[in-house]
Write a protein that holds these residues in place. Structure first.
Motif, PDB file in Angstrom:
ATOM      1  N   VAL A  20      45.819  42.715  37.584  1.00 52.95           N
ATOM      2  CA  VAL A  20      45.754  42.593  39.034  1.00 52.95           C
ATOM      3  C   VAL A  20      44.821  41.444  39.373  1.00 52.95           C
ATOM      4  CG1 VAL A  20      45.066  43.685  41.206  1.00 52.95           C
ATOM      5  CG2 VAL A  20      46.236  45.030  39.439  1.00 52.95           C
ATOM      6  N   VAL A  21      45.329  40.460  40.092  1.00 57.11           N
ATOM      7  CA  VAL A  21      44.544  39.290  40.497  1.00 57.11           C
ATOM      8  C   VAL A  21      44.049  39.536  41.912  1.00 57.11           C
ATOM      9  CG1 VAL A  21      44.563  36.800  40.849  1.00 57.11           C
ATOM     10  CG2 VAL A  21      45.934  37.810  39.008  1.00 57.11           C
ATOM     11  N   LEU A  22      42.743  39.454  42.110  1.00 58.60           N
ATOM     12  CA  LEU A  22      42.132  39.799  43.393  1.00 58.60           C
ATOM     13  C   LEU A  22      41.564  38.568  44.067  1.00 58.60           C
ATOM     14  CD1 LEU A  22      41.215  42.001  45.402  1.00 58.60           C
ATOM     15  CD2 LEU A  22      39.136  42.245  44.018  1.00 58.60           C
ATOM     16  N   ARG A  23      42.029  38.296  45.280  1.00 57.27           N
ATOM     17  CA  ARG A  23      41.569  37.159  46.079  1.00 57.27           C
ATOM     18  C   ARG A  23      40.842  37.669  47.309  1.00 57.27           C
ATOM     19  NH1 ARG A  23      40.442  31.927  45.319  1.00 57.27           N
ATOM     20  NH2 ARG A  23      40.653  30.683  47.198  1.00 57.27           N
ATOM     21  N   GLY A  24      39.621  37.187  47.564  1.00 53.30           N
ATOM     22  CA  GLY A  24      38.824  37.692  48.667  1.00 53.30           C
ATOM     23  C   GLY A  24      38.623  36.731  49.813  1.00 53.30           C
ATOM     24  N   VAL A  25      39.151  35.503  49.718  1.00 49.06           N
ATOM     25  CA  VAL A  25      39.015  34.519  50.794  1.00 49.06           C
ATOM     26  C   VAL A  25      40.388  33.986  51.153  1.00 49.06           C
ATOM     27  CG1 VAL A  25      36.669  33.853  50.154  1.00 49.06           C
ATOM     28  CG2 VAL A  25      38.596  32.646  49.135  1.00 49.06           C
ATOM     29  N   GLU A  26      40.480  33.302  52.294  1.00 52.82           N
ATOM     30  CA  GLU A  26      41.774  32.879  52.817  1.00 52.82           C
ATOM     31  C   GLU A  26      42.180  31.465  52.420  1.00 52.82           C
ATOM     32  OE1 GLU A  26      42.041  33.470  56.985  1.00 52.82           O
ATOM     33  OE2 GLU A  26      41.621  35.610  56.894  1.00 52.82           O
TER      34      GLU A  26
END
Length: 412
Positions: A20-26
């Motif tokens: 699972v690849v997690l991105r926290g910014v836009e």
């Protein structure tokens, strides 16, 4: 279990463990996209979590499932529940890979809860926070004798005035936490060339209630003095894989992230980093930046990102190994065969590098011939891939839409 490597093709016998690849910014997510492609091409089932729907990684053919959620929304318990639910839907304990500082700090602070459904290196939350903070990194480097530019961390305007009284300009301004400076100024770092400019920008942008500015010694030199190391450290803090290279161009120009990079061996950078991380007991993927200081002949540590970097696909060994694959192999019990990156291998970010080239050209630092020649050796791009075209098309459409919006604003 065994790994068979042939040229740039790698095969893993057991790829049942999902990721699972997690991105926290836009911002643009070419780092997350690179992970999906790198592991997806091996047959690994890869899923993506991001805070907006129109993110390039969601359009990759290698994205098995996409989930929209913002882990930096301030609702930590709800974010943990959301991710645990994603893990249950996938149906098997998955490897979790944060791709930016916000996602990383969330994972570090909630590690024990997330372990119910996810695998990741045994991160020390305190060390992750220290390395993610420019001030914490600076103090650790000083403590362990790692060369780094001199810096100050003002807590008030009076501290800035005291710094000005002894400073030599120009000076680099960075955020102790880069994401905070980006939010207030739209920049991750910038150069100030006089005391008056520094004070003016400080008064306009710094949050006095939550000081975040770092005033750093400016090291003269071009983009090619900026060196990088990407590596993976196992649970004994042994460096199983490491690659070195340097920037050719940056975005924004002169003090941004890599828009065009090249693989070059640098044993000094490798030895300095691996010994430093061993002392700290660091585990996991690491992305670091140095600058060569011609004044004293030292490579000086600029940044330590205790996570995967957005430019990690610059660094690919001849056997196909990169840091994402190294972590996957290690956490799933496969042997990690390091391999060596081919000297001269290049990687670039299409849209960012185009903008940088135009700006370098306007400033007289890049001719048309130099621009053409600079692409010799490029083996991979951030968004374009012949086997995965939709992310590139989506990125192009997004950029066209942004350009049309700007044009409409100018006409109003």
């Amino acid at each position: 279990m065994s790994v068979l490597s042939l040229g740039m093709t790698m095969k893993i016998n057991d790829v049942a463990t999902p990721v699972v690849v997690l991105r926290g910014v836009e911002s643009a997510s070419h780092g997350a996209l690179g992970i999906l492609r790198s592991l997806g091409r091996l047959g690994v089932p890869v899923y993506a979590v991001a805070c907006r729907r129109r993110t390039a990684a969601f359009y990759s053919r290698y994205c098995q499932g996409k989930y929209v959620w913002n882990v930096a929304n301030g609702h930590t318990a709800r974010s943990v529940d959301f991710l645990l639910d994603v893990g249950r839907k996938i149906g098997r304990r998955s490897i979790l890979i944060p791709t930016d500082d916000k996602a990383l700090l969330f994972c570090a602070s909630c590690a024990e809860l997330l372990r119910e459904q996810f695998l990741f290196p045994d991160m020390c939350p305190k060390l992750v926070r220290e390395l993610s903070s420019k001030e914490g990194m600076y103090q650790l480097a000083k403590k362990h004798g790692v060369p780094t530019p001199e810096a100050a961390f003002p807590k008030s305007r009076q501290d800035v005035l005291e710094f000005v009284s002894r400073a030599t300009f120009p000076v680099m301004v960075k955020g102790v936490f880069a994401s905070v400076l980006w939010k207030t100024t739209g920049q991750k770092m910038f150069i100030v060339r006089s005391a008056s400019e520094l004070l003016e920008k400080y008064d306009a942008a710094e949050d006095l209630a939550h000081p975040n500015w770092m005033l750093q010694e400016y090291i003269p030199g071009g983009d090619d003095t900026v060196w990088m190391l990407d590596g993976y450290f196992n649970d004994r803090s042994e460096c199983l894989v490491s690659f070195t290279g340097k920037k050719i161009r940056q975005y924004p120009v002169f003090h941004g992230s890599t828009s065009l990079g090249i693989c070059v061996e640098n044993e000094t950078v490798r030895k300095t980093t691996t010994e430093f991380m061993k002392k700290l007991g660091y585990k996991g993927i690491l992305d670091t930046g140095y600058r060569y200081d011609a004044r004293d002949g030292q490579y000086k540590l600029l940044d330590v990102n205790p996570r995967i970097g957005s430019s990690f696909r610059l660094f690919v060994a001849e056997n196909g190994m990169d840091v994402a694959r190294a972590m996957y192999l290690d956490l799933t019990g496969h042997p990690v065969i390091p391999g060596t990156a081919r000297p001269g291998r290049k990687w670039f970010v299409e849209d960012q590098d185009l903008v940088s080239c135009l700006r370098y050209h306007r400033q007289g630092n890049l001719t048309f011939r130099q621009w053409i020649d600079s692409f010799r050796g490029v083996e991979e791009a951030a968004f374009y891939a012949s086997d995965d075209l939709y992310p590139c098309v989506t990125r192009a459409m997004t950029l066209c839409g942004e350009a049309l919006k700007q044009l409409r604003r100018r006409r109003q």
